[in-house]
Design a protein around this motif. Structure first.
Motif, PDB file in Angstrom:
ATOM      1  N   UNK A 148       0.845  -1.187   0.000  1.00 19.76           N
ATOM      2  CA  UNK A 148       0.000   0.000   0.000  1.00 19.76           C
ATOM      3  C   UNK A 148       0.885   1.243   0.000  1.00 19.76           C
ATOM      4  N   UNK A 149       0.699   2.080  -1.015  1.00 14.90           N
ATOM      5  CA  UNK A 149       1.493   3.298  -1.116  1.00 14.90           C
ATOM      6  C   UNK A 149       0.787   4.443  -0.408  1.00 14.90           C
ATOM      7  N   UNK A 150       1.565   5.259   0.291  1.00 14.82           N
ATOM      8  CA  UNK A 150       1.029   6.408   1.011  1.00 14.82           C
ATOM      9  C   UNK A 150       1.732   7.659   0.491  1.00 14.82           C
ATOM     10  N   UNK A 151       0.961   8.698   0.221  1.00 14.67           N
ATOM     11  CA  UNK A 151       1.506   9.967  -0.244  1.00 14.67           C
ATOM     12  C   UNK A 151       1.503  10.965   0.911  1.00 14.67           C
ATOM     13  N   UNK A 152       2.646  11.596   1.120  1.00 13.24           N
ATOM     14  CA  UNK A 152       2.794  12.619   2.156  1.00 13.24           C
ATOM     15  C   UNK A 152       3.342  13.885   1.506  1.00 13.24           C
ATOM     16  N   UNK A 153       3.085  14.996   2.152  1.00 20.04           N
ATOM     17  CA  UNK A 153       3.577  16.285   1.665  1.00 20.04           C
ATOM     18  C   UNK A 153       4.368  16.941   2.781  1.00 20.04           C
ATOM     19  N   UNK A 207       8.689  22.617  -1.375  1.00 21.50           N
ATOM     20  CA  UNK A 207       7.525  21.780  -1.102  1.00 21.50           C
ATOM     21  C   UNK A 207       7.755  20.452  -1.819  1.00 21.50           C
ATOM     22  N   UNK A 208       7.534  19.342  -1.105  1.00 23.04           N
ATOM     23  CA  UNK A 208       7.879  18.019  -1.628  1.00 23.04           C
ATOM     24  C   UNK A 208       6.715  17.050  -1.449  1.00 23.04           C
ATOM     25  N   UNK A 209       6.524  16.181  -2.463  1.00 21.70           N
ATOM     26  CA  UNK A 209       5.567  15.067  -2.368  1.00 21.70           C
ATOM     27  C   UNK A 209       6.384  13.784  -2.229  1.00 21.70           C
ATOM     28  N   UNK A 210       6.086  13.001  -1.197  1.00 24.84           N
ATOM     29  CA  UNK A 210       6.776  11.741  -0.933  1.00 24.84           C
ATOM     30  C   UNK A 210       5.770  10.606  -1.087  1.00 24.84           C
ATOM     31  N   UNK A 211       6.127   9.606  -1.890  1.00 25.48           N
ATOM     32  CA  UNK A 211       5.305   8.403  -2.022  1.00 25.48           C
ATOM     33  C   UNK A 211       6.145   7.243  -1.496  1.00 25.48           C
ATOM     34  N   UNK A 212       5.615   6.551  -0.478  1.00 23.88           N
ATOM     35  CA  UNK A 212       6.358   5.464   0.156  1.00 23.88           C
ATOM     36  C   UNK A 212       5.422   4.303   0.469  1.00 23.88           C
ATOM     37  N   UNK A 213       6.007   3.122   0.591  1.00 23.16           N
ATOM     38  CA  UNK A 213       5.265   1.932   0.990  1.00 23.16           C
ATOM     39  C   UNK A 213       4.847   2.124   2.442  1.00 23.16           C
ATOM     40  N   UNK A 214       3.560   2.046   2.713  1.00 27.11           N
ATOM     41  CA  UNK A 214       3.019   2.288   4.046  1.00 27.11           C
ATOM     42  C   UNK A 214       3.495   1.243   5.054  1.00 27.11           C
ATOM     43  N   UNK A 215       3.752   0.031   4.595  1.00 27.87           N
ATOM     44  CA  UNK A 215       4.143  -1.050   5.499  1.00 27.87           C
ATOM     45  C   UNK A 215       5.638  -1.048   5.802  1.00 27.87           C
TER      46      UNK A 215
END
Length: 83
Positions: A2-7, A49-57
Protein backbone atom coordinates in the motif's frame (compact mmCIF):
# COMPACT_ATOMS: atom_id res chain seq x y z
CA UNK A 1 1.92 -3.13 -0.94
CA UNK A 2 0.00 0.00 0.00
CA UNK A 3 1.49 3.30 -1.12
CA UNK A 4 1.03 6.41 1.01
CA UNK A 5 1.51 9.97 -0.24
CA UNK A 6 2.79 12.62 2.16
CA UNK A 7 3.58 16.28 1.66
CA UNK A 8 6.28 18.23 3.45
CA UNK A 9 8.06 21.55 3.47
CA UNK A 10 11.85 21.56 3.68
CA UNK A 11 13.44 24.78 4.87
CA UNK A 12 17.09 25.75 4.55
CA UNK A 13 19.29 27.89 6.78
CA UNK A 14 22.78 29.22 6.22
CA UNK A 15 25.48 27.64 8.43
CA UNK A 16 29.12 28.52 7.83
CA UNK A 17 28.22 30.17 4.52
CA UNK A 18 26.49 27.00 3.23
CA UNK A 19 22.82 26.09 2.89
CA UNK A 20 21.85 23.31 5.28
CA UNK A 21 18.44 21.60 5.55
CA UNK A 22 16.38 22.19 8.68
CA UNK A 23 13.88 19.71 10.09
CA UNK A 24 11.10 19.13 7.51
CA UNK A 25 7.51 20.03 8.38
CA UNK A 26 4.49 18.00 7.29
CA UNK A 27 1.61 19.48 5.33
CA UNK A 28 -1.80 17.89 4.81
CA UNK A 29 -2.21 18.63 1.09
CA UNK A 30 -0.15 19.47 -1.98
CA UNK A 31 -1.55 23.00 -2.17
CA UNK A 32 -1.00 23.41 1.57
CA UNK A 33 2.67 22.43 1.19
CA UNK A 34 3.14 24.92 -1.64
CA UNK A 35 1.45 27.75 0.27
CA UNK A 36 3.41 27.00 3.43
CA UNK A 37 6.74 26.84 1.56
CA UNK A 38 6.04 30.12 -0.21
CA UNK A 39 5.04 31.84 3.03
CA UNK A 40 8.07 30.51 4.93
CA UNK A 41 10.41 31.69 2.15
CA UNK A 42 9.88 35.25 3.41
CA UNK A 43 11.67 34.29 6.67
CA UNK A 44 14.12 31.63 5.45
CA UNK A 45 16.91 31.70 2.84
CA UNK A 46 15.07 28.94 0.94
CA UNK A 47 12.23 26.42 1.05
CA UNK A 48 10.90 23.54 -1.01
CA UNK A 49 7.53 21.78 -1.10
CA UNK A 50 7.88 18.02 -1.63
CA UNK A 51 5.57 15.07 -2.37
CA UNK A 52 6.78 11.74 -0.93
CA UNK A 53 5.31 8.40 -2.02
CA UNK A 54 6.36 5.46 0.16
CA UNK A 55 5.27 1.93 0.99
CA UNK A 56 3.02 2.29 4.05
CA UNK A 57 4.14 -1.05 5.50
CA UNK A 58 7.92 -0.98 4.97
CA UNK A 59 8.53 2.76 4.70
CA UNK A 60 10.50 2.17 1.50
CA UNK A 61 10.65 5.29 -0.65
CA UNK A 62 8.87 4.94 -3.99
CA UNK A 63 9.36 8.52 -5.23
CA UNK A 64 10.10 12.05 -4.08
CA UNK A 65 9.03 15.03 -6.20
CA UNK A 66 9.80 18.69 -5.67
CA UNK A 67 6.52 20.56 -6.15
CA UNK A 68 8.04 24.02 -5.84
CA UNK A 69 11.18 25.84 -4.71
CA UNK A 70 11.38 29.33 -3.25
CA UNK A 71 14.52 31.33 -2.53
CA UNK A 72 17.89 29.59 -2.31
CA UNK A 73 17.90 25.78 -2.45
CA UNK A 74 21.11 23.71 -2.71
CA UNK A 75 21.98 22.67 -6.28
CA UNK A 76 22.11 18.99 -5.32
CA UNK A 77 18.86 18.97 -3.33
CA UNK A 78 16.83 17.11 -6.00
CA UNK A 79 19.50 14.41 -6.27
CA UNK A 80 19.66 13.99 -2.47
CA UNK A 81 15.93 13.17 -2.39
CA UNK A 82 16.45 10.09 -4.55
CA UNK A 83 19.07 8.81 -2.12
Amino acid sequence: MALKTSFMVQTFSIHRKRLKPDRPELASTESGALKKAEAMAARMPGTAAIRIVADDETGELESATILGQFGEVPDDFAESLQG
